[in-house]
Design an enzyme around this catalytic site. Structure first.
Site, PDB file in Angstrom:
ATOM      1  N   ASP A   8       0.769  -1.106  -0.073  1.00 31.19           N
ATOM      2  CA  ASP A   8      -0.104   0.006   0.096  1.00 31.19           C
ATOM      3  C   ASP A   8       1.073   1.271   0.214  1.00 31.19           C
ATOM      4  O   ASP A   8       2.199   1.282   0.231  1.00 31.19           O
ATOM      5  CB  ASP A   8      -0.881   0.026   1.386  1.00 31.19           C
ATOM      6  N   ASP A  10      -0.041   5.153   0.839  1.00 30.29           N
ATOM      7  CA  ASP A  10      -0.466   6.164   1.834  1.00 30.29           C
ATOM      8  C   ASP A  10      -0.584   5.422   3.203  1.00 30.29           C
ATOM      9  O   ASP A  10      -1.352   4.813   3.344  1.00 30.29           O
ATOM     10  CB  ASP A  10      -1.691   6.964   1.596  1.00 30.29           C
ATOM     11  N   GLU A  54     -13.384  11.846  -4.068  1.00 25.95           N
ATOM     12  CA  GLU A  54     -14.603  11.022  -3.396  1.00 25.95           C
ATOM     13  C   GLU A  54     -14.672  11.977  -1.955  1.00 25.95           C
ATOM     14  O   GLU A  54     -15.762  11.889  -1.494  1.00 25.95           O
ATOM     15  CB  GLU A  54     -14.362   9.736  -3.259  1.00 25.95           C
TER      16      GLU A  54
END
Ligand code: XBP
Ligand code: MG
Length: 257
Positions: A8, A10, A54
């Site tokens: 991953d 962040d 989003e």
């Protein structure tokens, strides 16, 4: 057998959120002449929504001073997100977002062992490129057998699509992979694709209830505080052997902060 590490970005590779994306969003609001600002607490709440655009839309839904029409909100979110990404790149290139301790060493040790590695994130590609080019050099992509970003999926984390895509590109079964995540949404995404996951807790998700990881700990720079405890070794930081052991044991653990 463990064949690929899926990183991953962040929170896992770097603490990008509080001092990176959040600050950049605020600069974008300012540049746009908007009075909106996200403090650390509000941003922590908004992180439940993955994807910067989003996140903007989720915040606008709670504001009286946001555009009323959905397509106006969409257009504003797109523009703010574009501006934010520019400010984020400036922060990254200015040296404001270091890799988390232990990350570089583990990437290099895994490569030296011939373990394949991939990036599985729902962050925009420009942001991944800025961070990794800054820290691993312009040829950073050569180190990774697959790079899945936000643009590559219809549904962002916690949906498992990003992990499924990575596995399909690598032609590997889920149990051949080990995901390295920092958040519940990332863990849910990996587990939804049947990929075992270790959780290296980050600032914003330090207290989160995490289920179904094969290991949970405070960071890759230390072998202390991990559950299950790694085998006794002289090393201070998490090693490739620790990852191999956790992956082979596949003992499901949860942690409640
Ligand atoms: C992190 C995210 C991203 C970043 C901002 O995902 O949810 O939205 O906060 O990046 P991960 P963008 O931990 O999976 O990398 O603005 O590019 O969305
Ligand atoms: Mg993360």
């Amino acid at each position: 057998m463990l064949q690929v590490l899926l990183w991953d970005v962040d929170g896992t590779l770097a603490e990008t959120e509080r001092d990176g994306h959040r600050v950049a969003f605020n600069r974008a609001f300012e540049a746009f002449g908007l009075p909106w600002r996200w403090d650390e607490v509000r941003y922590g709440e908004l992180l439940r929504v993955t994807g910067g655009r989003e996140r903007l839309l989720a915040d606008m839904a709670a504001r009286a001073d946001a555009p009323v029409l959905a397509d106006e909100r969409e257009a504003l979110a797109r523009e703010l997100h574009r501006l934010k990404n520019g400010f984020y790149a400036e922060l990254v290139y200015g040296g404001g977002i270091p890799l988390r301790d232990g990350v570089r060493e583990l990437i290099e040790a895994a490569a030296a062992r011939g373990l394949r590695q991939g990036i599985v994130t729902t962050t925009s590609r420009v942001n991944v490129d800025a961070l990794l080019a800054r820290h691993l050099g312009a040829g950073w992509g050569d180190r990774f057998a697959v790079v899945v970003c936000g643009e590559d999926v219809a549904a962002k984390k916690p949906a498992p699509e990003c992990y499924r895509r990575a596995l399909a590109a690598l032609r590997l079964e889920p149990l051949a992979a080990l995901a390295i995540e920092d958040s519940c949404s990332g863990t849910t995404a990996a587990r939804g694709a049947d990929v075992p996951v270790i959780v290296t807790r980050s600032a914003y998700f330090a207290e989160d209830i995490v289920d179904q990881a094969v290991a949970i700990g405070p960071g890759l720079h230390t072998r202390r505080g991990w559950q299950p405890a790694p085998a006794p070794r002289a090393d201070a930081a998490v090693t490739v052997d620790d990852l191999v052991d956790w992956h082979a044991r596949m003992e499901w653990v949860g942690a409640h902060g």
